[in-house]
Write a protein that holds these residues in place. Structure first.
Motif, PDB file in Angstrom:
ATOM      1  N   ARG A   1       2.599   1.597  -3.514  1.00  0.00           N
ATOM      2  CA  ARG A   1       1.684   2.075  -4.550  1.00  0.00           C
ATOM      3  C   ARG A   1       1.411   3.564  -4.409  1.00  0.00           C
ATOM      4  O   ARG A   1       1.237   4.267  -5.411  1.00  0.00           O
ATOM      5  N   ALA A   2       1.371   4.040  -3.185  1.00  0.00           N
ATOM      6  CA  ALA A   2       1.076   5.450  -2.947  1.00  0.00           C
ATOM      7  C   ALA A   2       2.147   6.363  -3.525  1.00  0.00           C
ATOM      8  O   ALA A   2       1.866   7.537  -3.812  1.00  0.00           O
ATOM      9  N   VAL A   3       3.367   5.847  -3.693  1.00  0.00           N
ATOM     10  CA  VAL A   3       4.436   6.670  -4.279  1.00  0.00           C
ATOM     11  C   VAL A   3       4.727   6.277  -5.722  1.00  0.00           C
ATOM     12  O   VAL A   3       5.717   6.717  -6.307  1.00  0.00           O
TER      13      VAL A   3
ATOM     14  N   ALA B   1       0.835  -1.211   0.000  1.00  0.00           N
ATOM     15  CA  ALA B   1       0.000   0.000   0.000  1.00  0.00           C
ATOM     16  C   ALA B   1       0.863   1.252   0.000  1.00  0.00           C
ATOM     17  O   ALA B   1       0.593   2.221  -0.740  1.00  0.00           O
ATOM     18  N   SER B   2       1.910   1.262   0.803  1.00  0.00           N
ATOM     19  CA  SER B   2       2.797   2.430   0.861  1.00  0.00           C
ATOM     20  C   SER B   2       3.535   2.621  -0.456  1.00  0.00           C
ATOM     21  O   SER B   2       3.725   3.755  -0.920  1.00  0.00           O
TER      22      SER B   2
END
Length: 337
Positions: free
Chosen positions: A262-264, A259-260
């Motif tokens: 993908r966020a970047v 999740a982290s």
């Protein structure tokens, strides 16, 4: 909540059909441990803890597993799941138990939006790529860096791939910067989906510089531990991360890292660590949870590498793995050790 009353660790040794080359060495017999956790209601959860490659003696890992399993005895399932730094195999067994208790497949315990099917890539040597494509796989992974790169480029150019089939290449940190640049420039017009671990000396600066020279997505896999997740999240040097839950700290940790990342801006692929069918099922449930849209093909078609296995592998047809609808992992062992 029901308490943990039983813990069992059974070693396995699964013969491979052909030797498997990894960044750490060549493997002919895959070792690991089946984890079984039992609660006071008679529920049994299964997990798999593969040995660290290249599959040498792992007494330290076995000791850690036994100490951790013994420490969970008498604790509630909730307390056990909150235990710090759970090993992958033990966490899987506990999550299998919890999913069974809730009456849901493991993937829906991880995410309520999880689907029942996962796209997967095939794994093949250069001379087996076309056969895998003809079986319906849209992505075929192949090792490169095993011969001089011009010879491998020539072999790739000789392939007669069906329309729409893409190649996922993995160099296992085989090349210098100059060699990697030469290879990437020579394959830019071929149907290449990505290239994993091109550089022998992997660092953020070098990978970022190499990615800037090519439209092909570069991916980090075994260099993840060396570079560090936190550093990779600050300023992504490549377009993709390949995550192995067995190495990253379990299913929930991998879901959080994904999740982290993908966020970047990263694309995420999850893959097995060449573990038994129990481990593959755990990673497949994770893939279904983190990629319900089936945007990526994940590295889950590794059960076919074994002569025999501890459980019946999950079915794969035309590049799609189908997960069971039953609660938990949905698998049972072929034999009771």
């Amino acid at each position: 909540m029901s308490r943990i009353v039983g813990f069992r660790l059974d070693p396995y040794a699964l013969p491979l059909k052909t030797p498997w080359r990894t960044a750490a060495g060549t493997v002919r017999l895959r070792h690991g441990w089946l984890v079984r956790v039992e609660d006071e209601d008679g529920g049994v959860g299964l997990g798999d803890q593969p040995a660290l490659l290249p599959d040498q003696e792992q007494g330290g890992l076995e000791t850690r597993l036994r100490h951790q399993g013994d420490a969970l005895l008498g604790r509630s399932l909730g307390e056990a799941l909150d235990w710090p730094d759970l090993c992958f195999g033990i966490e899987t067994a506990l999550l299998d138990l919890e999913a069974q208790r809730q009456g849901v497949p493991l993937r829906r315990l991880l995410s309520p939006t999880a689907e029942d099917r996962v796209k997967v890539n095939a794994v093949a040597p250069l001379d087996g790529i076309v056969a895998m494509a003809e079986q319906g796989f849209g992505i075929v992974k192949v090792k490169v860096g095993l011969a001089p790169w011009p010879a491998e480029v020539a072999a790739l150019r000789r392939l007669n791939l069906p329309p729409g089939v893409m190649l996922r290449l993995d160099a296992n940190r085989a090349w210098s910067r100059i060699e990697a640049e030469g290879f990437l420039a020579a394959i830019v017009d071929l149907p290449i989906e990505s290239l994993e671990e091109p550089l022998r000396e992997a660092d953020i600066t070098g990978l970022a510089s190499l990615q800037s020279t090519t439209p092909i997505a570069l991916a980090i896999d075994e260099s993840l531990d060396q570079i560090g997740v936190d550093s990779l999240l600050i300023d992504p040097p490549v377009r993709r991360l390949v995550l192995k839950p067995a190495l990253l700290g379990g299913l929930r940790r991998t879901l959080s890292v994904a999740a982290s990342a993908r966020a970047v801006g990263y694309d995420i692929v999850v893959t097995t660590y060449i573990e038994s069918a129990i481990g593959v099922a755990a990673v497949a449930n994770l893939a279904a949870a983190l990629d319900p849209e089936a945007r990526m093909a994940h590295g889950l078609a590794t059960s076919a590498l074994f002569v025999s296995d501890v459980a019946e592998p999950l079915p794969i047809a035309s590049g799609v793995l189908t997960l069971p609808a039953s609660p938990g992992l949905g698998l049972s062992l072929k034999v009771s050790n």
